[in-house]
Design an enzyme around this catalytic site. Structure first.
Site, short mmCIF file in Angstrom:
data_model
loop_
_atom_site.label_atom_id
_atom_site.label_comp_id
_atom_site.label_asym_id
_atom_site.label_seq_id
_atom_site.Cartn_x
_atom_site.Cartn_y
_atom_site.Cartn_z
N GLU A 158 0.87 -1.17 0.00
CA GLU A 158 0.00 0.00 0.00
C GLU A 158 0.91 1.22 0.00
OE1 GLU A 158 -2.65 2.17 3.31
OE2 GLU A 158 -3.33 0.14 2.82
N ILE A 159 0.59 2.19 -0.83
CA ILE A 159 1.33 3.44 -0.87
C ILE A 159 0.33 4.53 -0.49
CG2 ILE A 159 1.04 3.68 -3.38
CD1 ILE A 159 3.92 4.92 -3.37
N GLU A 160 0.45 5.00 0.75
CA GLU A 160 -0.61 5.82 1.33
C GLU A 160 -0.23 7.29 1.42
OE1 GLU A 160 -3.59 5.80 5.20
OE2 GLU A 160 -2.15 4.18 4.94
N VAL A 161 -1.16 8.13 0.97
CA VAL A 161 -1.08 9.58 1.03
C VAL A 161 0.24 10.08 0.41
CG1 VAL A 161 -1.57 11.63 2.42
CG2 VAL A 161 -2.45 9.43 3.16
#
Length: 185
Positions: A158-161
Site C-alpha cells: 500500500e502506498i498511502e497519502v
C-alpha cells in the site's frame, strides 16, 4: 455462481493492465455488498476472517487479512496469526511490521502486502498525519520503503497519502502490485 477467486499470480499479472477496486470491510453485510458490487479485493480484520460464514459472504474476493500494528509483539506472533488467517482462506496478509517480519512470513509462504508512504503507526517519523513524497527527499524515502519491501519478499504494498504522480512513478519501477490510498496534496 461466483467468479473464481484470484490468486497472487493473477493479481501480479494484472499489474499495469488495469486497476482493481479494493475496500476495507468490517462486517459480513459489508463483505456481501462488496461481492455484489464486484469489488475485487477486500481487507478484513482477523476476527471477521475467522467468521465461519465469511467466505460465503465474499467467495470471489481476493482477501487481505489486516494484521494491525501493535496487536502482535513478535515476528512469531505475526507468523502464528498469518498462518491461521491463511487456513481460514485469506489470500494474503496486510502487515506494517518490520522487514524482518515480512521476510519471515515470505519464507513460510505467506503472501505479504507491506505499507509505504504515510504509515499511521510510524507517522511520528514522517512529521504526523500528512502527505509523504511531496519533496525530493521524502519521495526518495518512499521509494526506499518500496524497494526494501520488495527485497524482503512482499508481493504488494500500500502506498498511502503520496502524490499521485510520485505513486505512479514508483509503481512503474517496482514488480510489486501497488495499492494507492489517497493522494496527498
Amino acid at each position: 455462481m461466483a467468479a473464481r477467486r484470484p490468486t497472487v499470480a493473477d493479481i501480479l499479472a494484472l499489474k499495469g493492465k488495469r486497476q482493481l477496486a479494493m475496500l476495507r470491510v468490517m462486517t459480513l453485510e459489508e463483505a456481501e455488498a462488496a461481492e455484489r458490487a464486484g469489488v475485487e479485493m477486500i481487507s478484513v480484520t482477523p476476527d471477521l476472517m475467522a467468521h465461519p460464514e465469511f467466505r460465503d459472504a465474499a467467495p470471489s474476493a481476493f482477501v487481505f487479512a489486516g494484521l494491525e500494528w501493535g496487536h502482535y509483539a513478535t515476528t512469531e506472533d505475526y507468523l502464528r496469526i498469518s498462518l491461521a488467517m491463511m487456513k481460514k482462506s485469506a489470500d494474503a496478509v496486510y502487515c506494517a511490521a518490520s522487514l524482518a517480519t515480512v521476510r519471515r512470513l515470505r519464507d513460510e509462504g505467506v503472501p505479504v502486502c507491506g505499507h509505504s508512504g504515510l504509515i499511521p503507526s510510524h507517522s511520528t517519523w514522517t512529521g504526523g498525519f500528512k502527505a509523504v513524497g511531496k519533496t525530493a527527499a521524502s519521495a526518495a524515502f518512499v521509494w526506499k520503503q518500496v524497494r526494501d519491501l520488495e527485497a524482503a519478499g512482499a508481493f504488494s504494498a500500500e502506498i498511502e497519502v503520496v502524490p499521485a504522480e510520485i505513486a505512479t512513478a514508483i509503481s512503474q519501477r517496482t514488480s510489486m502490485f501497488m495499492i494507492s490510498m489517497g493522494a496527498g496534496t
